[in-house]
Design a protein around this motif. Structure first.
Motif, PDB file in Angstrom:
ATOM      1  N   VAL A   1       5.893 -19.239   5.723  1.00 57.60           N
ATOM      2  CA  VAL A   1       6.771 -20.397   5.633  1.00 57.60           C
ATOM      3  C   VAL A   1       6.122 -21.457   4.748  1.00 57.60           C
ATOM      4  CG1 VAL A   1       5.924 -21.502   7.766  1.00 57.60           C
ATOM      5  CG2 VAL A   1       8.181 -22.091   6.877  1.00 57.60           C
ATOM      6  N   ILE A   2       6.924 -21.986   3.847  1.00 56.61           N
ATOM      7  CA  ILE A   2       6.547 -23.107   2.989  1.00 56.61           C
ATOM      8  C   ILE A   2       7.500 -24.237   3.345  1.00 56.61           C
ATOM      9  CG2 ILE A   2       6.324 -23.966   0.623  1.00 56.61           C
ATOM     10  CD1 ILE A   2       6.171 -20.905  -0.181  1.00 56.61           C
ATOM     11  N   VAL A   3       6.949 -25.355   3.786  1.00 56.31           N
ATOM     12  CA  VAL A   3       7.790 -26.494   4.147  1.00 56.31           C
ATOM     13  C   VAL A   3       7.729 -27.512   3.022  1.00 56.31           C
ATOM     14  CG1 VAL A   3       8.263 -28.313   5.817  1.00 56.31           C
ATOM     15  CG2 VAL A   3       7.392 -26.102   6.602  1.00 56.31           C
ATOM     16  N   ARG A   4       8.871 -27.746   2.436  1.00 56.54           N
ATOM     17  CA  ARG A   4       9.002 -28.739   1.366  1.00 56.54           C
ATOM     18  C   ARG A   4       9.297 -30.076   2.029  1.00 56.54           C
ATOM     19  NH1 ARG A   4      13.019 -28.072  -3.808  1.00 56.54           N
ATOM     20  NH2 ARG A   4      12.191 -29.833  -4.973  1.00 56.54           N
ATOM     21  N   LEU A   5       8.265 -30.901   2.127  1.00 54.36           N
ATOM     22  CA  LEU A   5       8.368 -32.184   2.802  1.00 54.36           C
ATOM     23  C   LEU A   5       9.253 -33.140   2.007  1.00 54.36           C
ATOM     24  CD1 LEU A   5       7.294 -34.021   5.129  1.00 54.36           C
ATOM     25  CD2 LEU A   5       5.502 -34.734   3.524  1.00 54.36           C
ATOM     26  N   ILE A   6      10.177 -33.794   2.719  1.00 54.80           N
ATOM     27  CA  ILE A   6      10.961 -34.846   2.081  1.00 54.80           C
ATOM     28  C   ILE A   6      10.591 -36.179   2.714  1.00 54.80           C
ATOM     29  CG2 ILE A   6      12.891 -33.412   1.318  1.00 54.80           C
ATOM     30  CD1 ILE A   6      14.453 -34.465   3.747  1.00 54.80           C
ATOM     31  N   ILE A   7      10.611 -37.184   1.891  1.00 58.76           N
ATOM     32  CA  ILE A   7      10.270 -38.538   2.316  1.00 58.76           C
ATOM     33  C   ILE A   7      11.511 -39.396   2.142  1.00 58.76           C
ATOM     34  CG2 ILE A   7       8.760 -40.513   1.880  1.00 58.76           C
ATOM     35  CD1 ILE A   7       6.858 -38.292   0.558  1.00 58.76           C
ATOM     36  N   VAL A   8      11.911 -40.051   3.222  1.00 55.05           N
ATOM     37  CA  VAL A   8      13.097 -40.898   3.195  1.00 55.05           C
ATOM     38  C   VAL A   8      12.638 -42.349   3.213  1.00 55.05           C
ATOM     39  CG1 VAL A   8      15.228 -41.505   4.391  1.00 55.05           C
ATOM     40  CG2 VAL A   8      14.410 -39.136   4.433  1.00 55.05           C
ATOM     41  N   SER A   9      13.140 -43.116   2.245  1.00 54.94           N
ATOM     42  CA  SER A   9      12.815 -44.547   2.192  1.00 54.94           C
ATOM     43  C   SER A   9      14.087 -45.330   1.903  1.00 54.94           C
ATOM     44  CB  SER A   9      11.768 -44.816   1.105  1.00 54.94           C
ATOM     45  OG  SER A   9      12.349 -44.722  -0.180  1.00 54.94           O
ATOM     46  N   ARG A  10      13.951 -46.617   1.860  1.00 53.74           N
ATOM     47  CA  ARG A  10      15.110 -47.458   1.547  1.00 53.74           C
ATOM     48  C   ARG A  10      15.664 -47.183   0.159  1.00 53.74           C
ATOM     49  NH1 ARG A  10      13.163 -53.340   3.764  1.00 53.74           N
ATOM     50  NH2 ARG A  10      12.565 -52.573   5.815  1.00 53.74           N
ATOM     51  N   LYS A  11      14.812 -46.742  -0.720  1.00 56.87           N
ATOM     52  CA  LYS A  11      15.220 -46.497  -2.105  1.00 56.87           C
ATOM     53  C   LYS A  11      15.751 -45.089  -2.338  1.00 56.87           C
ATOM     54  CE  LYS A  11      12.225 -49.965  -4.036  1.00 56.87           C
ATOM     55  NZ  LYS A  11      11.262 -50.300  -5.072  1.00 56.87           N
ATOM     56  N   GLY A  12      15.696 -44.254  -1.323  1.00 57.54           N
ATOM     57  CA  GLY A  12      16.229 -42.906  -1.489  1.00 57.54           C
ATOM     58  C   GLY A  12      15.386 -41.861  -0.798  1.00 57.54           C
ATOM     59  N   THR A  13      15.732 -40.625  -1.079  1.00 52.43           N
ATOM     60  CA  THR A  13      15.040 -39.475  -0.518  1.00 52.43           C
ATOM     61  C   THR A  13      14.276 -38.788  -1.642  1.00 52.43           C
ATOM     62  OG1 THR A  13      16.789 -39.197   1.108  1.00 52.43           O
ATOM     63  CG2 THR A  13      15.375 -37.307   0.721  1.00 52.43           C
ATOM     64  N   TYR A  14      13.017 -38.479  -1.360  1.00 55.01           N
ATOM     65  CA  TYR A  14      12.157 -37.872  -2.367  1.00 55.01           C
ATOM     66  C   TYR A  14      11.518 -36.617  -1.802  1.00 55.01           C
ATOM     67  CZ  TYR A  14      12.615 -42.627  -4.044  1.00 55.01           C
ATOM     68  OH  TYR A  14      13.128 -43.830  -4.443  1.00 55.01           O
ATOM     69  N   SER A  15      11.334 -35.632  -2.664  1.00 52.50           N
ATOM     70  CA  SER A  15      10.653 -34.411  -2.264  1.00 52.50           C
ATOM     71  C   SER A  15       9.192 -34.509  -2.663  1.00 52.50           C
ATOM     72  CB  SER A  15      11.294 -33.207  -2.949  1.00 52.50           C
ATOM     73  OG  SER A  15      10.587 -32.038  -2.612  1.00 52.50           O
ATOM     74  N   ALA A  16       8.318 -34.067  -1.768  1.00 53.96           N
ATOM     75  CA  ALA A  16       6.885 -34.100  -2.044  1.00 53.96           C
ATOM     76  C   ALA A  16       6.484 -33.012  -3.044  1.00 53.96           C
ATOM     77  CB  ALA A  16       6.098 -33.942  -0.753  1.00 53.96           C
ATOM     78  N   MET A  17       7.344 -32.002  -3.230  1.00 52.97           N
ATOM     79  CA  MET A  17       7.057 -30.911  -4.168  1.00 52.97           C
ATOM     80  C   MET A  17       8.278 -30.658  -5.029  1.00 52.97           C
ATOM     81  SD  MET A  17       5.105 -27.897  -2.074  1.00 52.97           S
ATOM     82  CE  MET A  17       5.625 -28.125  -0.393  1.00 52.97           C
TER      83      MET A  17
END
Length: 135
Positions: free
Chosen positions: A35-51
């Motif tokens: 399993v590879i987990v593609r971490l997402i980061i949610v902020s006020r400015k949007g959603t971003y992927s760590a990879m």
């Protein structure tokens, strides 16, 4: 034991864990899921992927190579996107009915390196099956 889950993130520790899991799977004639987990980061400015998608695909390709060197030619590779890496690893373990989760002691997140063992500690606490941490 019939099914192992290796959680990887592209770090050297995670590839060592994958190699260990693949050797166990080969020796016990068991299935191996990666399993590879593609971490997402949610902020006020949007959603971003760590990879990026390219990074995820490179990790998946390397995973296939590591498993093959250990004698497992076709591991199942699962790519998940999540805000909670440890929860996702545990959930994949439950969904796939694995007998053992194998992961590295340290790895990467979107911030390059996380506190020693933070994800592995969470998986150890929450997993429904045994967990092996590889240094």
């Amino acid at each position: 034991m019939k099914h192992f889950l290796a959680a990887i993130d592209g770090s050297e520790a995670s590839y060592r864990a994958l190699s260990h899991a693949a050797e166990l799977a080969r020796n016990l004639n068991a299935a191996l899921t990666v399993v590879i987990v593609r971490l997402i980061i949610v902020s006020r400015k949007g959603t971003y992927s760590a990879m990026t998608e390219d990074e995820v695909q490179a990790i998946a390709a390397q995973a296939g190579d590591v498993a093959a060197r250990s004698g497992v030619t076709q591991p199942e590779i699962v790519i998940e996107t999540s805000r909670d890496t440890s929860f996702t690893i545990v959930q994949v373990g439950i969904d796939k009915e694995v007998d053992l989760i194998v992961m590295g002691a340290t790895g990467k997140t979107g911030f390059k390196a996380f506190l020693l063992g933070s994800v592995s500690q969470e998986v150890l606490r929450k997993a429904a099956c045994p967990v092996t941490i590889v240094h």
